[in-house]
Design a protein around this motif. Structure first.
Motif, mmCIF file in Angstrom:
data_model
loop_
_atom_site.group_PDB
_atom_site.id
_atom_site.type_symbol
_atom_site.label_atom_id
_atom_site.label_comp_id
_atom_site.label_asym_id
_atom_site.label_seq_id
_atom_site.Cartn_x
_atom_site.Cartn_y
_atom_site.Cartn_z
ATOM 1 N N ALA A 1 0.848 -1.197 0.000
ATOM 2 C CA ALA A 1 0.000 0.000 0.000
ATOM 3 C C ALA A 1 0.881 1.244 0.000
ATOM 4 C CB ALA A 1 -0.913 -0.002 1.222
ATOM 5 N N ILE A 2 0.937 1.938 -1.129
ATOM 6 C CA ILE A 2 1.793 3.119 -1.251
ATOM 7 C C ILE A 2 0.996 4.351 -1.667
ATOM 8 C CG2 ILE A 2 3.897 1.807 -1.743
ATOM 9 C CD1 ILE A 2 3.483 2.574 -4.730
ATOM 10 N N ALA A 3 -0.330 4.298 -1.516
ATOM 11 C CA ALA A 3 -1.129 5.498 -1.802
ATOM 12 C C ALA A 3 -0.748 6.593 -0.815
ATOM 13 C CB ALA A 3 -2.616 5.176 -1.681
ATOM 14 N N PRO A 4 -0.793 7.863 -1.235
ATOM 15 C CA PRO A 4 -0.368 8.957 -0.350
ATOM 16 C C PRO A 4 -1.115 8.951 0.974
ATOM 17 C CG PRO A 4 -0.699 9.762 -2.595
ATOM 18 C CD PRO A 4 -1.197 8.359 -2.569
ATOM 19 N N ALA A 5 -0.389 9.212 2.056
ATOM 20 C CA ALA A 5 -1.001 9.370 3.370
ATOM 21 C C ALA A 5 -1.615 10.766 3.466
ATOM 22 C CB ALA A 5 0.039 9.177 4.466
ATOM 23 N N THR A 6 -2.741 10.854 4.167
ATOM 24 C CA THR A 6 -3.407 12.143 4.367
ATOM 25 C C THR A 6 -3.725 12.303 5.853
ATOM 26 O OG1 THR A 6 -5.649 11.258 4.091
ATOM 27 C CG2 THR A 6 -4.480 11.938 2.088
ATOM 28 N N ASP A 7 -4.146 13.500 6.243
ATOM 29 C CA ASP A 7 -4.543 13.708 7.638
ATOM 30 C C ASP A 7 -5.779 12.883 7.994
ATOM 31 O OD1 ASP A 7 -2.445 15.393 8.104
ATOM 32 O OD2 ASP A 7 -3.629 17.241 8.167
ATOM 33 N N ASP A 8 -6.576 12.524 6.999
ATOM 34 C CA ASP A 8 -7.737 11.681 7.262
ATOM 35 C C ASP A 8 -7.346 10.213 7.379
ATOM 36 O OD1 ASP A 8 -10.648 11.595 7.590
ATOM 37 O OD2 ASP A 8 -10.640 10.433 5.730
ATOM 38 N N ARG A 9 -6.243 9.837 6.737
ATOM 39 C CA ARG A 9 -5.684 8.482 6.846
ATOM 40 C C ARG A 9 -4.177 8.618 7.055
ATOM 41 N NH1 ARG A 9 -7.395 5.272 1.610
ATOM 42 N NH2 ARG A 9 -6.193 3.658 2.657
#
Length: 805
Positions: free
Chosen positions: A548-556
């Motif tokens: 899993a290399i999708a960008p990290a966000t403040d929501d995740r």
């Protein structure tokens, strides 16, 4: 002794016992972060709630006998909480559980289950006393709920106060003694002075135990434990606070040579060093510095030195300075000024004062300005602009490679964090982030993907022109520029890599033949990944990638979560060839915890109560509707609570602070809501009030999902005390409304079908047990917004299915 109609519930004892129970829960999070790892935090919430659910089942089955002996049963359960709180933890830390072996050693699952079972006992004892109070005094339920929840709120804040003043194992003794004190208060009311003396003596014995009996036993697989096995290595200092136990180790026989990713062409080795660990992990070092820069020449042979070869006399901001190595690197390589941000004041005190003669006091060197605070908060509050912002490498390679931080929220590596950093760069300035190299590529590609998303969020249409990344044999450094890289800068990147045998991963105009020259892999995986993330096939590449290399966000904000279910079978087939080292261990542990929560919860709550309902004719009438209502409330309350804990980690800077403050605020204001609910119960308006409360909860929860991000950006840089107060005020109206549906529903059940009161308590507890872990899993995959939306739907469902309808 049976309860008379004129008897009053033991409100002070209930409040004290609830305070001890929640204090114990928060202490367990801190204790298990020390002896194991961070991902046990939400397991502790689940364990606590399971104890409450199991207690409801037992009280249901034995309520007639317990009601007849209320005073003794309450006091005995409170006293047993005090005793088992200490004994259960001491036993649990000697179980020998190792998260790294959970998929290939079946004994580890059994050991995890044993830890779970041991820690249920104290919460079961505390909850038995409290649940019995609800059963024996149905007319006082709103006040009982208020005493319970207000006491727990005090325990949340009290646990943080204890951790500020005492070591965690000493605080544990005080919490155990508080449980015994609750038992003493209860028997004092019944006039048994001899029993009071017994409880008091037991508390004194616990407080007087030798320190060696309650010493913490850290996992032998953590870095500190491994380091202390080296001949001559010894602990020379140790301090404790809610932020962690910081340990300093010296090793004169086998000197430390900590230089992450040091070039194989480096001609200089590090000077003498002291190792610094936080909670037994996260190795960083304090370098000996006597004012001469020559012994620090090795710092120019790390990948993190790259930005200093592209900038002249930069003004630098370093986020996470630890023992001061990054400060020394900046000054040695020509920085004009350094703003050093460090979260933990203990770390600063050790490097600057206790070992100042050894370290050269890096935080007071010319041009250095110290800022004790959280990195995101400092950036948000600062109006300054910098030539270079450097995010230091502070986590341990072993933990990162094993995926043990997979459940740890990190707000340093999200799209929003990188966007904020970029907004604080001068024209031509650089953001530099160094991460460990893991194979197949994970950290580096996820960081690259997050940087691409951050640039595009700022309006950049060609992010590849503003990115450069290099890798060595163990570390990779990403540069994000405020503007396109120039040809001269690209040449400087190439020259830096060639002189140190580092490999370019990406720079504008890079061709495949420039990659994979020194630290050779089968294919140029890092370059291919970076190129794919900048191409029009990015979405397909991320979806198909094995991690899993999708960008990290403040929501995740789970930057360190790389686990993918469709990769698991392939990894398991490589078991005999060492393939399990590719697996992220934090995530399987939480899934195992979820499975155990469901299994334990079913066996300890649902099954015995189902048998009870079959055994007692007429008692089961309406049980289905009661179960639906209280299950929905248990899931919804915990989903919102866990989501807000995780969101407020960003605002309050640390998980322990967020857990204590958010739990305390939720419980305190929910307790106030339950007291107000009593008036509506008396007026016969329970159903209408529950529906109104559900509507308010839904509106506020959805509003907060939209409003909290900009609020946090504006207030993040405020002082900790101010932020705690603001957090409580933000939570207050939502928690106030959340405190009403449970006592109003329980009062209706107690009035119409008293035998189902413990059943309602138990199914609510079971749902809460599952929700405590399930909320984290949902947040990892869908984000906090999804968790909140599910909670809103559940609250509205409960409003429609109010008992009696």
């Amino acid at each position: 002794m049976a309860v008379s109609r004129s008897a009053q519930p033991p409100y002070p004892a209930i409040a004290l016992l609830s305070a001890a129970a929640l204090g114990y829960e928060i202490l367990l999070m801190r204790l298990f972060s020390i002896i194991q790892w961070h991902h046990f935090a939400y397991m502790m919430i689940s364990v606590a709630l399971l104890g409450y659910g199991a207690a409801g089942a037992v009280v249901t089955l034995a309520q007639h006998r317990l009601r007849a002996r209320f005073a003794g049963a309450f006091a005995g359960a409170a006293g047993l909480f005090g005793i088992t709180a200490l004994l259960a933890f001491l036993a649990a830390q000697h179980v020998g559980f190792n998260a790294l072996e959970i998929l290939w050693d079946s004994r580890q699952l059994a050991r995890l289950a044993l830890i779970y079972a041991l820690l249920i006992a104290p919460f079961f004892c505390a909850a038995t006393a409290i649940c019995l109070s609800f059963t024996c005094f149905p007319a006082h339920i709103p006040r009982l709920y208020a005493a319970d929840i207000t006491g727990a709120a005090a325990g949340g804040l009290g646990s943080v106060a204890l951790l500020l003043a005492l070591r965690p194992e000493i605080a544990l003794r005080l919490v155990a003694a508080a449980g015994l004190a609750a038992g003493a208060v209860a028997v004092w009311r019944s006039g048994s002075r001899r029993s009071v003396a017994g409880f008091t003596l037991a508390a004194v014995v616990i407080l007087a135990l030798p320190a060696s009996w309650t010493a913490l036993q850290s996992s032998p697989y953590k870095e500190l434990a491994q380091t202390l096995q080296v001949t001559g290595a010894r602990v020379v200092a140790e301090t404790s606070s809610p932020l962690g136990v910081v340990t300093v180790v010296e090793s004169p026989t086998v000197p430390f040579r900590h230089a992450p990713g040091l070039s194989l062409l480096a001609s200089a080795e590090p000077p003498p060093q002291l190792a610094l660990f936080t909670d037994g992990d996260g190795l960083t070092t304090i370098n000996r510095f006597d004012g001469r820069w020559e012994p620090l020449a090795y710092l120019d042979f790390l990948t993190s030195a790259l930005p200093y070869h592209l900038l002249q006399r930069p003004e630098v901001l370093i986020l996470g300075t630890g023992g001061g190595t990054d400060i020394l690197q900046a000054l040695a390589l020509g920085a004009r000024t350094v703003d050093a941000v460090e979260l933990n004041p203990q770390v600063v005190a050790l490097a600057q004062e206790r070992f100042g003669a050894f370290s050269g006091r890096p935080y007071s060197l010319p041009g250095v300005r110290l800022h004790v605070g959280e990195a995101r908060g400092f950036v948000a509050a600062s109006a300054a602009r910098f030539d270079l912002i450097q995010v230091a490498l502070l986590d341990a390679f072993s933990a990162a490679a094993a995926g043990l931080h997979g459940l740890a929220e990190s707000y340093l590596y999200t799209v929003e964090a990188l966007r904020a950093d970029l907004d604080h760069l001068r024209p031509g300035g650089l953001l530099a982030i160094t991460r460990w190299v893991t194979l197949p590529p994970r950290d580096a590609l996820k960081l690259f993907a997050t940087a691409v998303a951050a640039l595009e969020a700022g309006g950049e249409t060609d992010p590849g022109t503003r990115l450069a990344m290099i890798r060595g044999w163990k570390t990779a450094t990403l540069l994000v520029k405020n503007g396109p890289f120039t040809p001269a800068e690209i040449v400087a990147v190439q020259s830096f890599c060639a002189a140190r045998a580092f490999d370019p991963v990406w720079y504008p105009g890079m061709t495949p033949d420039a990659a994979n020259r020194y630290n050779i892999l089968d294919r140029p995986y890092f370059y291919e990944g970076a190129a794919a993330l900048l191409s029009d096939r990015r979405v397909d590449f991320v979806d198909r990638y094995k991690f899993a290399i999708a960008p990290a966000t403040d929501d995740r904000p789970y930057f360190f979560h790389f686990f993918r279910w469709n990769t698991l079978p392939e990894i398991l087939t490589l078991k005999d060839r060492g393939g399990l080292s590719l697996l992220e261990w934090g995530y399987p542990v939480v899934i195992a915890t979820l499975a155990q929560a469901v299994a334990f919860g079913f066996v300890l709550t649902i099954l015995p109560l189902w048998l009870f309902l079959r055994r007692e004719p007429g008692t089961g009438q309406g049980a289905g509707g009661v179960a639906l209502y209280f299950t929905a409330l248990g899931l919804a309350f915990m989903f919102l609570e866990i989501a807000f804990i995780q969101k407020f980690i960003l605002f309050l800077s640390h998980p322990v602070y967020a857990v204590a403050v958010v739990l305390t605020a939720f419980l305190l204001f929910a307790g106030l809501g339950s007291r107000v609910a009593e008036r509506f119960q008396a007026a016969g308006r329970s159903r209408r009030m529950v529906r109104l409360a559900a509507a308010v909860i839904a509106g506020l929860a959805l509003l907060y999902m939209l409003a909290l991000p900009p609020i946090f950006r504006e207030w993040m840089g405020l002082a900790d005390g101010v932020k705690i107060g603001l957090a409580a005020l933000l939570i207050a109206p939502l928690a106030f409304a959340m405190g009403m549906p449970f006592p109003l529903g329980l009062a209706v059940v107690a009035a119409r079908t008293p035998g189902l009161t413990p059943w309602a308590w138990a199914v609510n507890g079971f749902a809460s047990v599952v929700a405590a872990v399930l909320a984290t899993v949902l947040a990892i995959h869908g984000g906090f917004t999804v968790v909140v939306i599910v909670a809103v739907v559940l609250y509205l469902t409960a409003a429609v299915r109010f008992p009696g309808e």
